[in-house]
Design a protein around this motif. Structure first.
Motif, PDB file in Angstrom:
ATOM      1  N   ARG A   1      -8.391  -0.768   1.392  1.00 27.33           N
ATOM      2  CA  ARG A   1      -7.036  -1.450   1.515  1.00 27.33           C
ATOM      3  C   ARG A   1      -6.420  -0.756   2.919  1.00 27.33           C
ATOM      4  N   TRP A   2      -6.349   0.625   3.054  1.00 27.88           N
ATOM      5  CA  TRP A   2      -5.826   1.119   4.303  1.00 27.88           C
ATOM      6  C   TRP A   2      -6.395   0.726   5.557  1.00 27.88           C
TER       7      TRP A   2
ATOM      8  N   ASN B   1      -8.484   3.459  -2.658  1.00 33.18           N
ATOM      9  CA  ASN B   1      -7.873   2.385  -1.899  1.00 33.18           C
ATOM     10  C   ASN B   1      -8.024   2.642  -0.180  1.00 33.18           C
TER      11      ASN B   1
ATOM     12  N   GLU C   1       2.429   1.805  -3.318  1.00 28.30           N
ATOM     13  CA  GLU C   1       1.768   2.430  -4.135  1.00 28.30           C
ATOM     14  C   GLU C   1       1.469   3.872  -3.948  1.00 28.30           C
TER      15      GLU C   1
ATOM     16  N   PHE D   1       0.715  -1.213   0.025  1.00 31.53           N
ATOM     17  CA  PHE D   1       0.151   0.114  -0.009  1.00 31.53           C
ATOM     18  C   PHE D   1       0.949   1.232   0.054  1.00 31.53           C
TER      19      PHE D   1
END
Length: 171
Positions: free
Chosen positions: A33-34, A30, A17, A14
């Protein structure tokens, strides 16, 4: 029984990116995802560490860009501290990023009275020599002492000689 299962590879991916695209659009796309790969495992770790180190508070992910030349909106790391006070506080620190994991115990920014006492202790032969020995010992074990949030001085502090025997030690 421990509920912490380690920091997942997704945490490091993460931040790699995010470094490539530190934008609000990337963050919004995202954020789940975090939450899953960064926030949840860090919260679990902090809960487990709190028994030994006291309450640890996690830093927010967004940066304060008001007074910064770098206007990237999000931090490329996650971390926590045991100290609520940035200036003058002394506490534990934990950081995870694409680069790896950093831990420490220190003052992020010393208050003026702390800095005066610290410099006096480094100047005093006995404690200054002990500090040098401790620095060398830690460095030999791959635990270098850093300057924290302050930039290292380029010359001796006011009132100290430029040829002071401990000028090369972080001050």
């Amino acid at each position: 029984m421990s509920t912490f299962q380690g920091l997942p590879p997704g945490l490091f991916t993460f931040f790699t990116e995010l470094e490539a695209d530190n934008s609000k659009a990337f963050w919004q796309a995202n954020k789940s995802r975090w939450e899953r790969d960064v926030r949840a495992p860090m919260r679990t770790l902090l809960t487990e560490l709190s028994d030994e180190f006291g309450a640890l508070r996690m830093f927010r992910p967004n940066r304060d860009v008001r007074f910064s030349a770098d206007k990237s909106p999000y931090k490329l790391w996650t971390g926590a501290t045991s100290e609520a006070q940035a200036v003058g506080g002394i506490g534990y620190y934990l950081e995870a990023s694409a680069e790896g994991i950093v831990t420490g115990y220190s003052a992020m920014l010393m208050a003026p009275d702390q800095l005066r006492r610290y410099r006096a202790a480094i100047d005093y032969a006995r404690s200054g020599n002990e500090f040098e020995h401790l620095n060398r010992t830690l460095a030999a074990e791959s635990h270098p002492v850093s300057h924290g949030a302050e930039e290292p001085l380029k010359t001796a502090p006011r009132g100290y000689s430029t040829d002071h025997p401990r000028m090369s030690v972080p001050a």
